[in-house]
Write an enzyme that holds these catalytic residues in place. Structure first.
Site, PDB file in Angstrom:
ATOM      1  N   ASP A 181     102.758  39.589  63.984  1.00 26.96           N
ATOM      2  CA  ASP A 181     102.166  40.823  63.438  1.00 26.96           C
ATOM      3  C   ASP A 181     103.241  41.554  62.646  1.00 26.96           C
ATOM      4  O   ASP A 181     104.439  41.284  62.796  1.00 26.96           O
ATOM      5  CB  ASP A 181     101.641  41.718  64.570  1.00 26.96           C
ATOM      6  CG  ASP A 181     100.973  42.982  64.029  1.00 26.96           C
ATOM      7  OD1 ASP A 181     100.174  42.879  63.080  1.00 26.96           O
ATOM      8  OD2 ASP A 181     101.257  44.087  64.531  1.00 26.96           O
ATOM      9  N   SER A 182     102.792  42.522  61.851  1.00 24.86           N
ATOM     10  CA  SER A 182     103.745  43.345  61.107  1.00 24.86           C
ATOM     11  C   SER A 182     104.543  44.233  62.053  1.00 24.86           C
ATOM     12  O   SER A 182     105.555  44.790  61.662  1.00 24.86           O
ATOM     13  CB  SER A 182     102.993  44.228  60.117  1.00 24.86           C
ATOM     14  OG  SER A 182     102.140  45.103  60.829  1.00 24.86           O
ATOM     15  N   CYS A 203      97.234  39.814  63.214  1.00 28.73           N
ATOM     16  CA  CYS A 203      97.371  40.801  62.138  1.00 28.73           C
ATOM     17  C   CYS A 203      96.282  40.501  61.110  1.00 28.73           C
ATOM     18  O   CYS A 203      96.233  39.401  60.556  1.00 28.73           O
ATOM     19  CB  CYS A 203      98.752  40.644  61.505  1.00 28.73           C
ATOM     20  SG  CYS A 203      99.037  41.723  60.091  1.00 28.73           S
ATOM     21  N   GLU A 206     102.921  52.711  65.057  1.00 25.41           N
ATOM     22  CA  GLU A 206     104.313  52.225  65.018  1.00 25.41           C
ATOM     23  C   GLU A 206     105.289  53.297  65.484  1.00 25.41           C
ATOM     24  O   GLU A 206     106.302  52.994  66.094  1.00 25.41           O
ATOM     25  CB  GLU A 206     104.694  51.776  63.595  1.00 25.41           C
ATOM     26  CG  GLU A 206     104.156  50.417  63.187  1.00 25.41           C
ATOM     27  CD  GLU A 206     104.746  49.251  63.976  1.00 25.41           C
ATOM     28  OE1 GLU A 206     105.961  49.211  64.191  1.00 25.41           O
ATOM     29  OE2 GLU A 206     103.964  48.361  64.385  1.00 25.41           O
ATOM     30  N   CYS A 238      92.150  46.136  62.177  1.00 23.27           N
ATOM     31  CA  CYS A 238      93.626  46.129  62.163  1.00 23.27           C
ATOM     32  C   CYS A 238      94.015  46.133  63.635  1.00 23.27           C
ATOM     33  O   CYS A 238      93.474  46.918  64.422  1.00 23.27           O
ATOM     34  CB  CYS A 238      94.156  47.365  61.457  1.00 23.27           C
ATOM     35  SG  CYS A 238      95.941  47.621  61.682  1.00 23.27           S
ATOM     36  N   HIS A 279      96.471  47.185  65.127  1.00 24.90           N
ATOM     37  CA  HIS A 279      97.090  48.420  65.630  1.00 24.90           C
ATOM     38  C   HIS A 279      96.033  49.408  66.162  1.00 24.90           C
ATOM     39  O   HIS A 279      96.341  50.251  67.001  1.00 24.90           O
ATOM     40  CB  HIS A 279      97.861  49.143  64.511  1.00 24.90           C
ATOM     41  CG  HIS A 279      99.207  48.552  64.201  1.00 24.90           C
ATOM     42  ND1 HIS A 279      99.366  47.325  63.603  1.00 24.90           N
ATOM     43  CD2 HIS A 279     100.460  49.040  64.389  1.00 24.90           C
ATOM     44  CE1 HIS A 279     100.661  47.076  63.430  1.00 24.90           C
ATOM     45  NE2 HIS A 279     101.349  48.102  63.898  1.00 24.90           N
TER      46      HIS A 279
HETATM   47  N1  DGL Z   1      98.376  45.086  62.486  1.00 25.23           N
HETATM   48  C1  DGL Z   1      98.125  44.801  61.143  1.00 25.23           C
HETATM   49  C2  DGL Z   1      96.697  44.432  60.847  1.00 25.23           C
HETATM   50  O1  DGL Z   1      95.994  43.997  61.730  1.00 25.23           O
HETATM   51  C3  DGL Z   1      98.816  45.482  60.014  1.00 25.23           C
HETATM   52  C4  DGL Z   1      99.184  46.908  60.027  1.00 25.23           C
HETATM   53  C5  DGL Z   1     100.129  47.139  58.865  1.00 25.23           C
HETATM   54  O2  DGL Z   1     101.264  46.693  58.974  1.00 25.23           O
HETATM   55  O3  DGL Z   1      99.732  47.732  57.844  1.00 25.23           O
HETATM   56  O4  DGL Z   1      96.250  44.504  59.730  1.00 25.23           O
END
Ligand code: DGL
Length: 266
Positions: free
Chosen positions: A10-11, A73, A152, A183, A185
């Protein structure tokens, strides 16, 4: 049987929402996780850069001898999943197809909302996947660029988070009966999102949905981990500060763990 770990990328910390579900559904599987928090968020970046970063994460996981890679991600899935899946000879899973199918299954009115990063939303991939399966659906997509940075920076319970979520989701309130958290997150903001959307709206966690597919693939290829072999510790890597990552991870997963810093080329 295959006792090698499953790799997650993931990012940043978002993929931990997938890991939490994996630990619940498949507790005998071992995990190697890489979060690129030093370069998060990925969502506002150009596709070519996201593609390049994603390959770096994939190549790192390959050095850990993983038996499968999970793109935990949506943004990386939207940009690079097809390409990576074609090139590797181990299974590579993304989160977008499972999230799309779950949304179709959940909706009663046919009105589905998708929220995601700028890249995921501009790629239009969720709408396309849903329409390919069920063209009668009405899909409303909304980019929420402020959500991942809130997660984050560990501000999920702050009054800022409440204000941002309230203001961002206004265009969807009362217009959908199912909302895809497109997403990984976003499940960390779930209580606030649910509160803003109302109790009747079904929230779809794309990552959690993907764990069902992981399970199916492990069975299909007969690569489940043997329960007879002693578990090693899960490995978590971040490109940013391991302490900040650890704080979020321990809170979210409800267990102690160690996090190691690694450098990827930039
Ligand atoms: N967790 C990520 C996603 O599912 C990316 C969030 C990001 O880094 O912009 O898209």
């Amino acid at each position: 049987m295959d006792n090698r770990p499953i790799g997650f990328l993931d990012s940043g910390v978002g993929g931990l929402t997938v890991v939490k579900e994996l630990m619940r559904q498949l507790p005998f599987e071992e995990i190697v996780y890489i979060g690129d928090s030093a370069r998060a968020p990925y969502g506002p970046r150009p596709a070519e850069q996201i593609r390049e970063y994603t390959w770096e994460l994939v190549n790192f996981l390959l050095t850990k001898n993983v038996k499968m890679i999970v793109f935990a991600c949506n943004t990386a899935t939207a940009v690079a999943w097809e390409e990576v899946k074609e090139k590797l000879d181990i299974p590579v899973l993304g989160v977008i197809l499972p999230g799309s199918s779950a949304a179709i299954k959940s909706t009663l009115t046919g009105n589905i909302g998708i929220i995601g990063t700028p890249m995921t939303i501009s790629s239009d991939i969720y709408r396309q996947k849903i329409m390919a399966l069920a063209p009668q659906m009405e899909v409303k997509s909304l980019s929420c660029p402020k959500f991942a940075p809130l997660v984050e920076s560990n501000q999920i319970n702050s009054s800022i988070a409440k204000k941002v979520v309230y203001e961002s989701l206004a265009p969807l309130v009362g217009r959908v009966d199912t909302l895809v958290l497109g997403c990984t997150h976003y499940p960390l903001l779930r209580p606030i999102i649910q509160n803003v959307m109302g109790p009747k709206v079904k929230l779809i966690d794309s990552g959690a949905e993907c764990v069902r597919d992981i399970s199916v693939l492990l069975n299909y290829f007969q690569i489940n981990r043997s329960r007879a072999v002693e578990m090693k510790e899960h490995c978590f890597y971040t490109t940013a500060n391991p302490e900040s990552f650890k704080q979020i991870a321990v809170n979210w997963l409800g267990r102690d763990l160690s996090v190691e810093h690694i450098e990827l080329s930039d």
